[in-house]
Design a protein around this motif. Structure first.
Motif, PDB file in Angstrom:
ATOM      1  N   PHE A 166     -25.750  -1.023 -11.075  1.00 40.65           N
ATOM      2  CA  PHE A 166     -26.321   0.021 -10.083  1.00 40.65           C
ATOM      3  C   PHE A 166     -26.241   1.149 -10.653  1.00 40.65           C
ATOM      4  O   PHE A 166     -25.454   1.753 -11.392  1.00 40.65           O
ATOM      5  CB  PHE A 166     -25.194   0.421  -8.903  1.00 40.65           C
ATOM      6  N   THR A 167     -27.702   1.752 -10.480  1.00 42.28           N
ATOM      7  CA  THR A 167     -27.934   2.970 -11.370  1.00 42.28           C
ATOM      8  C   THR A 167     -27.975   4.254 -10.265  1.00 42.28           C
ATOM      9  O   THR A 167     -29.221   3.939  -9.500  1.00 42.28           O
ATOM     10  CB  THR A 167     -29.083   3.030 -12.039  1.00 42.28           C
ATOM     11  N   ALA A 168     -27.353   5.354 -10.244  1.00 42.16           N
ATOM     12  CA  ALA A 168     -27.679   6.368  -9.289  1.00 42.16           C
ATOM     13  C   ALA A 168     -28.934   7.266  -9.730  1.00 42.16           C
ATOM     14  O   ALA A 168     -29.080   7.499 -10.962  1.00 42.16           O
ATOM     15  CB  ALA A 168     -26.474   7.344  -9.311  1.00 42.16           C
ATOM     16  N   ASP A 169     -29.684   7.483  -8.772  1.00 40.25           N
ATOM     17  CA  ASP A 169     -30.923   8.099  -9.223  1.00 40.25           C
ATOM     18  C   ASP A 169     -31.087   9.501  -8.622  1.00 40.25           C
ATOM     19  O   ASP A 169     -31.601   9.618  -7.475  1.00 40.25           O
ATOM     20  CB  ASP A 169     -32.269   7.188  -8.829  1.00 40.25           C
ATOM     21  N   PRO A 170     -30.730  10.528  -9.241  1.00 41.40           N
ATOM     22  CA  PRO A 170     -30.908  11.889  -8.529  1.00 41.40           C
ATOM     23  C   PRO A 170     -32.060  12.415  -8.637  1.00 41.40           C
ATOM     24  O   PRO A 170     -32.406  13.535  -8.509  1.00 41.40           O
ATOM     25  CB  PRO A 170     -29.775  12.711  -9.189  1.00 41.40           C
ATOM     26  N   HIS A 178     -37.753   7.975 -19.484  1.00 43.99           N
ATOM     27  CA  HIS A 178     -37.603   7.170 -20.743  1.00 43.99           C
ATOM     28  C   HIS A 178     -36.031   6.350 -20.591  1.00 43.99           C
ATOM     29  O   HIS A 178     -36.046   5.389 -21.030  1.00 43.99           O
ATOM     30  CB  HIS A 178     -37.610   7.943 -22.158  1.00 43.99           C
ATOM     31  N   VAL A 179     -35.131   7.174 -19.989  1.00 47.81           N
ATOM     32  CA  VAL A 179     -34.010   6.560 -19.492  1.00 47.81           C
ATOM     33  C   VAL A 179     -34.161   5.449 -18.491  1.00 47.81           C
ATOM     34  O   VAL A 179     -33.538   4.422 -18.860  1.00 47.81           O
ATOM     35  CB  VAL A 179     -32.953   7.577 -19.379  1.00 47.81           C
ATOM     36  N   ARG A 180     -35.037   5.625 -17.446  1.00 50.06           N
ATOM     37  CA  ARG A 180     -35.276   4.711 -16.400  1.00 50.06           C
ATOM     38  C   ARG A 180     -35.859   3.358 -17.008  1.00 50.06           C
ATOM     39  O   ARG A 180     -35.305   2.121 -16.769  1.00 50.06           O
ATOM     40  CB  ARG A 180     -36.165   5.523 -15.559  1.00 50.06           C
ATOM     41  N   ARG A 181     -36.783   3.590 -17.926  1.00 49.40           N
ATOM     42  CA  ARG A 181     -37.398   2.363 -18.643  1.00 49.40           C
ATOM     43  C   ARG A 181     -36.384   1.661 -19.527  1.00 49.40           C
ATOM     44  O   ARG A 181     -36.283   0.552 -19.554  1.00 49.40           O
ATOM     45  CB  ARG A 181     -38.462   2.907 -19.493  1.00 49.40           C
ATOM     46  N   ALA A 182     -35.337   2.257 -20.256  1.00 47.00           N
ATOM     47  CA  ALA A 182     -34.273   1.519 -21.035  1.00 47.00           C
ATOM     48  C   ALA A 182     -33.408   0.866 -20.045  1.00 47.00           C
ATOM     49  O   ALA A 182     -33.304  -0.270 -20.479  1.00 47.00           O
ATOM     50  CB  ALA A 182     -33.408   2.750 -21.725  1.00 47.00           C
ATOM     51  N   VAL A 183     -33.072   1.508 -18.797  1.00 47.81           N
ATOM     52  CA  VAL A 183     -32.501   0.896 -18.028  1.00 47.81           C
ATOM     53  C   VAL A 183     -32.881  -0.607 -17.456  1.00 47.81           C
ATOM     54  O   VAL A 183     -32.516  -1.476 -17.544  1.00 47.81           O
ATOM     55  CB  VAL A 183     -32.128   1.606 -16.787  1.00 47.81           C
ATOM     56  N   ASP A 184     -34.070  -0.311 -17.184  1.00 48.26           N
ATOM     57  CA  ASP A 184     -35.104  -1.488 -16.547  1.00 48.26           C
ATOM     58  C   ASP A 184     -35.192  -2.546 -17.812  1.00 48.26           C
ATOM     59  O   ASP A 184     -35.215  -3.885 -17.519  1.00 48.26           O
ATOM     60  CB  ASP A 184     -36.473  -1.301 -16.124  1.00 48.26           C
ATOM     61  N   GLU A 185     -35.400  -2.370 -19.046  1.00 52.08           N
ATOM     62  CA  GLU A 185     -35.451  -3.359 -20.221  1.00 52.08           C
ATOM     63  C   GLU A 185     -34.254  -4.039 -20.364  1.00 52.08           C
ATOM     64  O   GLU A 185     -34.194  -5.209 -20.651  1.00 52.08           O
ATOM     65  CB  GLU A 185     -36.076  -2.528 -21.350  1.00 52.08           C
ATOM     66  N   LEU A 186     -33.116  -3.276 -20.226  1.00 54.76           N
ATOM     67  CA  LEU A 186     -31.770  -3.921 -20.733  1.00 54.76           C
ATOM     68  C   LEU A 186     -31.520  -4.834 -19.460  1.00 54.76           C
ATOM     69  O   LEU A 186     -31.144  -6.053 -19.800  1.00 54.76           O
ATOM     70  CB  LEU A 186     -30.877  -2.614 -20.916  1.00 54.76           C
ATOM     71  N   HIS A 194     -30.222  -5.635 -10.617  1.00 54.10           N
ATOM     72  CA  HIS A 194     -29.973  -4.288 -10.825  1.00 54.10           C
ATOM     73  C   HIS A 194     -30.681  -3.469  -9.732  1.00 54.10           C
ATOM     74  O   HIS A 194     -31.613  -3.935  -9.156  1.00 54.10           O
ATOM     75  CB  HIS A 194     -30.698  -3.780 -11.849  1.00 54.10           C
ATOM     76  N   GLU A 195     -29.973  -2.296  -9.099  1.00 56.65           N
ATOM     77  CA  GLU A 195     -30.646  -1.488  -8.122  1.00 56.65           C
ATOM     78  C   GLU A 195     -30.360  -0.043  -8.202  1.00 56.65           C
ATOM     79  O   GLU A 195     -29.264   0.254  -8.948  1.00 56.65           O
ATOM     80  CB  GLU A 195     -29.955  -2.042  -6.644  1.00 56.65           C
ATOM     81  N   TYR A 196     -31.367   0.573  -8.030  1.00 56.80           N
ATOM     82  CA  TYR A 196     -31.213   2.104  -7.930  1.00 56.80           C
ATOM     83  C   TYR A 196     -30.809   2.647  -6.718  1.00 56.80           C
ATOM     84  O   TYR A 196     -31.005   2.013  -5.627  1.00 56.80           O
ATOM     85  CB  TYR A 196     -32.404   2.929  -8.332  1.00 56.80           C
ATOM     86  N   ILE A 197     -29.936   3.476  -6.884  1.00 58.28           N
ATOM     87  CA  ILE A 197     -29.277   4.285  -5.797  1.00 58.28           C
ATOM     88  C   ILE A 197     -29.867   5.631  -5.461  1.00 58.28           C
ATOM     89  O   ILE A 197     -29.527   6.497  -6.372  1.00 58.28           O
ATOM     90  CB  ILE A 197     -27.806   4.459  -5.684  1.00 58.28           C
ATOM     91  N   SER A 198     -30.626   5.976  -4.515  1.00 56.31           N
ATOM     92  CA  SER A 198     -31.403   7.146  -4.339  1.00 56.31           C
ATOM     93  C   SER A 198     -30.111   8.388  -3.814  1.00 56.31           C
ATOM     94  O   SER A 198     -29.371   7.982  -3.165  1.00 56.31           O
ATOM     95  CB  SER A 198     -32.502   7.195  -3.300  1.00 56.31           C
ATOM     96  N   MET A 199     -30.272   9.470  -4.425  1.00 60.79           N
ATOM     97  CA  MET A 199     -29.410  10.564  -4.050  1.00 60.79           C
ATOM     98  C   MET A 199     -29.982  11.916  -3.735  1.00 60.79           C
ATOM     99  O   MET A 199     -30.987  11.953  -4.327  1.00 60.79           O
ATOM    100  CB  MET A 199     -28.411  10.602  -5.079  1.00 60.79           C
TER     101      MET A 199
END
Length: 340
Positions: A166-170, A178-186, A194-199
């Motif tokens: 889970f990735t918090a997305d503020p 570029h960090v979001r792309r790295a998360v998606d690639e990994l 994997h899910e993003y949590i909107s904040m």
């Protein structure tokens, strides 16, 4: 090659590159043929500095001279501390494994770390995946996209914990593209859910940009609350964070029947070890310190830099960061003044 022979070679190297002639003390020399890796154990940090040399020149030239893949230098003092922290973690694990059976997956690698407390690559190799059957998902990983949380996801996957990330997305001011792309690639390369949590981060962002407070503490708390709420709703009883500082007993905590594993801290990891362990997955450490929001706060309000520097110094005192690494991070903070 024994310690005395290697000490003579190091003195020769120091002379070749113009370093001062100094006594070289080596406590132990260990060569790992499988990894083509030489470990030099120096008695203390001052002895370690002599072997490494200014800017790492001595150890770099030594690697070339010996014709081996890599050379690592550790102090006996640091290794003793690392082993003690792992011992405390094992004691805590023993207390909790009756309530959380999946902790048994961490016991063997922890004992391996105790035996040879240098390098964490064995935690990011697929061969570590356990044959034990646990429910899926076995653990949630708070994935920010940085080195620490990326290591936590890779290690938990290869250890058979069946993680979901889970990735918090503020927003992009904290989680840039570029960090979001790295998360998606990994997560895609591992094949984990994997899910993003909107904040809603607007209040913290506004107040931070107005200089009312340093954003990191409030940001971390808000992100942790969002992750914990998510896993409670999912019915997951274990969450893994990339915390480096809460070593020993503090690396395993239970709150409201949820087990929190601070995975890098559990293994008493250093930042350098984490970077090395995840490099084969294409994970790269950021060049500076913090997110774009923090960089803007540093630029606008110079007094806020002290709180970021305090955090770096805290990790340095704990042995997580080497002094040279800390200096580079501090310079990345102070260097922003040039853009004012």
């Amino acid at each position: 090659m024994d310690a005395d022979e290697l000490a003579l070679i190091i003195r020769e190297v120091r002379a070749e590159i113009g370093h001062e002639d100094m006594e070289v003390h080596i406590a132990e020399v260990i060569f790992n043929r499988e990894r083509d890796e030489l470990l030099i154990v120096a008695p203390d940090r001052s002895d370690k500095s002599i072997i490494i040399g200014k800017g790492g020149w001595v150890v770099g030239r030594l690697r070339e001279k010996l014709g081996i893949g890599s050379v690592h230098v550790e102090s006996e003092i640091d290794l003793l501390m690392r082993r003690e922290r792992v011992k405390f973690a094992l004691e805590r694990l023993d207390e909790l494994k009756g309530s959380f059976r999946k902790l048994s997956l961490l016991e063997k690698p922890l004992r391996k770390r105790l035996e040879y407390p240098v390098g964490l690559e064995f935690l990011t190799e697929e061969s570590n995946e356990s044959s034990d059957v646990i429910e899926e998902p076995g653990a949630a990983v708070a994935l920010s996209g940085g080195t620490d949380s990326s290591f936590s996801l890779i290690a938990s996957f290869n250890l058979g914990l069946k993680p979901v990330a889970f990735t918090a997305d503020p927003g992009t001011i904290v989680l840039p593209g570029h960090v979001r792309r790295a998360v998606d690639e990994l997560t895609a390369s591992l094949g984990v859910r994997h899910e993003y949590i909107s904040m809603d981060f607007s209040e913290i962002q506004m107040n931070a940009l107005e200089g009312k407070f340093h954003p990191c503490g409030r940001c971390s708390s808000l992100i942790e609350e969002a992750i914990m709420e998510k896993i409670k709703n999912e019915g997951i009883d274990t969450v893994i964070f990339g915390d480096l500082l809460s070593t020993g007993y503090g690396s395993l905590q239970v709150t409201d029947d949820i087990l929190r594993v601070n995975l890098p801290a559990l293994f008493a990891a250093s930042k350098q070890e984490l970077k090395s362990a995840v490099s084969s997955y294409g994970v790269r450490a950021p060049s500076g310190f913090g997110c774009p929001l923090l960089g803007e706060v540093h630029r606008r309000y110079h007094h806020m830099r002290r709180y970021s520097i305090q955090r770096i110094l805290r990790e340095t005192r704990a042995g997580v960061l080497e002094p040279g690494e800390a200096l580079e991070l501090i310079w990345s903070i102070c260097g922003s003044r040039r853009t004012n």
